[in-house]
Write an enzyme that holds these catalytic residues in place. Structure first.
Site, PDB file in Angstrom:
ATOM      1  CB  SER A   1     -27.465 -12.035 -26.843  1.00 36.40           C
ATOM      2  OG  SER A   1     -26.089 -12.343 -26.382  1.00 36.40           O
TER       3      SER A   1
ATOM      4  CG  ASP B   1     -25.930 -10.647 -29.762  1.00 28.55           C
ATOM      5  OD1 ASP B   1     -24.958 -11.180 -28.959  1.00 28.55           O
ATOM      6  OD2 ASP B   1     -26.416  -9.554 -29.197  1.00 28.55           O
TER       7      ASP B   1
ATOM      8  CB  ALA C   1     -16.472 -11.405 -15.441  1.00 31.55           C
TER       9      ALA C   1
ATOM     10  CB  SER D   1     -31.028 -12.698 -12.502  1.00 36.52           C
ATOM     11  OG  SER D   1     -31.249 -12.659 -14.035  1.00 36.52           O
ATOM     12  N   GLY D   2     -31.304  -9.673 -13.640  1.00 41.84           N
ATOM     13  CA  GLY D   2     -32.314  -9.047 -14.345  1.00 41.84           C
ATOM     14  C   GLY D   2     -32.680  -9.523 -15.578  1.00 41.84           C
ATOM     15  CB  THR D   3     -31.381 -11.658 -18.087  1.00 40.45           C
ATOM     16  OG1 THR D   3     -30.731 -12.596 -17.345  1.00 40.45           O
ATOM     17  CG2 THR D   3     -30.669 -10.407 -18.542  1.00 40.45           C
TER      18      THR D   3
HETATM   19  P1  NG1 Z   1     -28.299 -11.016 -15.018  1.00 41.02           P
HETATM   20  O1  NG1 Z   1     -29.318 -12.095 -15.364  1.00 41.02           O
HETATM   21  O2  NG1 Z   1     -28.814  -9.957 -14.581  1.00 41.02           O
HETATM   22  O3  NG1 Z   1     -27.147 -11.639 -14.000  1.00 41.02           O
HETATM   23  C1  NG1 Z   1     -26.816 -11.500 -17.203  1.00 41.02           C
HETATM   24  C2  NG1 Z   1     -25.384 -11.365 -17.003  1.00 41.02           C
HETATM   25  C3  NG1 Z   1     -24.933  -9.998 -17.283  1.00 41.02           C
HETATM   26  C4  NG1 Z   1     -25.361  -9.375 -18.496  1.00 41.02           C
HETATM   27  C5  NG1 Z   1     -26.886  -9.626 -18.842  1.00 41.02           C
HETATM   28  C6  NG1 Z   1     -27.350  -9.250 -20.098  1.00 41.02           C
HETATM   29  C7  NG1 Z   1     -23.804 -12.779 -15.434  1.00 41.02           C
HETATM   30  C8  NG1 Z   1     -23.624 -12.946 -14.117  1.00 41.02           C
HETATM   31  N1  NG1 Z   1     -24.984 -11.636 -15.698  1.00 41.02           N
HETATM   32  O4  NG1 Z   1     -27.241 -10.532 -16.372  1.00 41.02           O
HETATM   33  O5  NG1 Z   1     -23.536  -9.699 -17.075  1.00 41.02           O
HETATM   34  O6  NG1 Z   1     -24.647  -9.720 -19.506  1.00 41.02           O
HETATM   35  O7  NG1 Z   1     -27.095 -10.909 -18.336  1.00 41.02           O
HETATM   36  O8  NG1 Z   1     -26.846 -10.158 -21.280  1.00 41.02           O
HETATM   37  O9  NG1 Z   1     -23.215 -12.930 -16.261  1.00 41.02           O
HETATM   38 ZN    ZN Z   2     -24.592 -11.130 -26.890  1.00 38.91          ZN
END
Ligand code: NG1
Ligand code: ZN
Length: 545
Positions: A70, A289, A384, A510-512
């Site tokens: 992405s 992407d 957002a 964060s999930g990422t």
């Molecule tokens: P995390 O890292 O969990 O905040 C980020 C984006 C999400 C989502 C994911 C997947 C923010 C604050 N967080 O998640 O909205 O798009 O990546 O790509 O933008």
């Molecule tokens: Zn993307």
């Protein structure tokens, strides 16, 4: 019973997993497996095994695998699984993916594979089908080879769609599985996707003119060539759509998402430095992407003005809400908007008080938004950051087609709604489809970007990333708006928020990434900044414990 053990063992040796330091694990997160590309070969192979299992579990329906990272830098990549209707992998299966990928040896991999097949009662003789695509990252080739090795070892039929945007792959998965049924989603080809969007775009415009030029920054990703291709299908004699495609260099991998694209624009809150835009020109940016979309323009007086996912959401909700009313369906169809805690508070107030539509807040990650949006007849959901779409229930789609119009105005509204049902990608947020939607709405309303921006004023806000020892200690409730753990942290955040007017703040893991994120908004920019700093300090302190 069919046995894939030998084939898996042999292929796994050629696509080994990179061991992580003790105590660390690979995790199928919000974005699938995403990291530095050189860690992903073995993971991609194992995702192939899982995709085969998933297809077999679902009686041979096609499963999708998308290889993309992405908006991340060019050196990263990712592997993500798409379910038969084009939605994200079912949540329980994220655990199975994680289990397969973390098997420490080839033998244990085979054991986990067979254990999953047995526990999930999967008949390994049932045919399996997996379709896949990738973005423009050079590492995609190696990852595809590894994926195919996993599919071949398990005897799955597979189709290589080569370069695709993420939403195109989602479209193709759904089209494949619905082919020849009354719910057919469109032709099973990339061309079928272009034809469907172009036809619905013309139909939704209903002869309205699109004003001026639209500059589209494609993040130097796969969206560039794909958008140029789509534009060929829009008939010039019917629609005056003047698009200038920029940042579409996919030959130099290092420029992907570099100083351009939707994530750059949203997080830096400025236009890409190159190419420089003239004031007043309508611009938008896709991500690498093409599943995120952000609009903006340079205002001769106020400078850069951005219209993000919350704006697209409120624009779509307002337009579709009006159409439903004009079509005489207001009492028959439930419309709702789904947001996350990152939605600007001003957008939530606008939607609930001005549009008088319900808003539901879910945890971050589109799978949560998508799921809740499915509970409405018309569910508008956007993050957002510009990722989102509008979902129509079968009842809504059939009402658009079959309701008896009582007047020409009602017929016009019904026809426009039916066209939107085809224009808007029903599987996942799609920047190209969303862009066409925005253009249709602006043309119908005869609005400039400035008119759109005037609907409400965003509250100043600030997002801060905070490094912590173990982000997983930070656990939340109330759609991630309040911390449950570590004990005491939420009380301190509450105290900080009380000091500011119209303020709101929250912190979550964060999930990422291995970090916490702090979000704050308040009546003025300096207060929003100050509050964000305070809460970030609180999180740092608890994170160090
Ligand atoms: P995390 O890292 O969990 O905040 C980020 C984006 C999400 C989502 C994911 C997947 C923010 C604050 N967080 O998640 O909205 O798009 O990546 O790509 O933008
Ligand atoms: Zn993307």
């Amino acid at each position: 019973m069919e046995n894939h053990d030998k084939a898996i063992l042999a292929a796994s040796a050629r696509h080994p997993i990179v061991p992580l330091p003790k105590g660390q694990f690979y995790n199928y997160g919000t974005a699938g497996f995403r990291m530095k590309a050189d860690l992903l070969e073995g993971i991609s192979f194992r995702v192939g095994l899982l995709a085969s299992l998933r297809s077999r579990k679902l009686n041979g329906q096609a499963i999708g695998v998308m290889i993309t990272a992405s908006h991340n830098p060019a050196a990263d990549n990712g592997v993500k699984i798409v379910d038969p209707m084009g939605d994200m992998l079912e949540q329980d299966w994220e655990r199975y993916a994680t289990a397969l990928v973390n098997a420490p040896s080839d033998d244990e991999l085979v054991a986990v594979y067979n254990k999953l097949a047995a526990e999930l009662k999967i008949d390994l003789i049932v045919p399996a089908k997996v379709i896949y695509g990738r973005d423009t990252r050079p590492s995609g080739h190696t990852l595809v080879t590894a994926l195919v090795a996993g599919l071949a070892a398990t005897g799955a039929e597979h189709v290589d769609y080569k370069l695709l945007t993420t939403p195109q792959l989602h479209y193709l998965v759904r089209a494949t599985n619905s082919e020849g049924t009354p719910l057919s989603y469109g032709k099973v080809s990339e061309v079928g996707y272009y034809e469907k969007l172009a036809e619905a775009f013309v139909r939704a415009l209903r002869g309205r003119r699109i004003d001026g030029t639209l500059v589209v920054d494609c993040a130097n990703g796969v969206g560039g060539p794909k958008l140029s291709e789509l534009l060929k299908y829009i008939p010039k004699d019917k629609v005056n759509f003047d698009v200038k495609v920029v940042n579409d260099d996919v030959l130099r991998p290092e420029v992907l998402n570099l100083e351009c694209g939707a994530d750059f624009v949203k997080t830096k809150q400025r236009a890409p430095p190159s190419p420089k835009q003239q004031p007043g020109i309508r611009c938008c940016s896709l991500d690498g992407d093409a599943d995120r979309l952000i609009y903006y323009w340079i205002d001769p007086e106020s400078g850069f003005v951005m219209l993000d996912g919350d704006r697209i959401s409120s624009l779509a909700a307002s337009f579709i809400g009006d159409l439903v009313e004009s079509a005489g369906l207001k009492n028959d169809l439930r419309i709702g908007v789904v947001q996350t805690a990152y939605a600007n508070g001003a957008s939530t107030t606008y939607i609930t008080q001005h549009l008088r539509l319900p808003v539901i807040c879910t945890p971050t990650g589109v799978k949560h938004l998508h799921h809740v949006a499915q509970g409405f007849d018309i569910g508008v959901y956007f993050e957002a950051n510009g990722h989102g779409t509008v979902l129509f229930s079968p009842d809504a789609l059939s009402a658009f087609r079959n309701a008896e119009p009582q007047s020409p105005a009602q017929k016009d509204a019904l026809d426009t709604l039916a066209a939107l049902g085809d224009l808007i990608n029903q599987t996942v947020g799609d920047a190209i489809s969303d862009m066409l939607l925005v253009e249709v709405i602006l043309a119908h309303k005869n609005w400039t970007l400035r008119d759109w921006a005037m609907t409400y004023a965003d509250l100043p806000n600030r997002l801060v990333r905070v490094e912590v020892g173990d982000k997983d200690r930070f656990r939340t409730t109330d759609a991630e708006r309040r911390l449950l753990h570590p004990a005491g942290a939420q009380d301190e955040i509450d105290q900080a928020v009380k000091k500011y007017k119209d303020a709101r703040a929250f912190a979550r893991a964060s999930g990422t990434e291995n970090a916490c994120r702090v979000y704050a908004e308040a009546a003025t920019r300096s207060e929003a900044n100050e509050l964000a700093e305070r809460v970030a300090h609180i999180i740092e302190r608890y994170g160090a414990q």
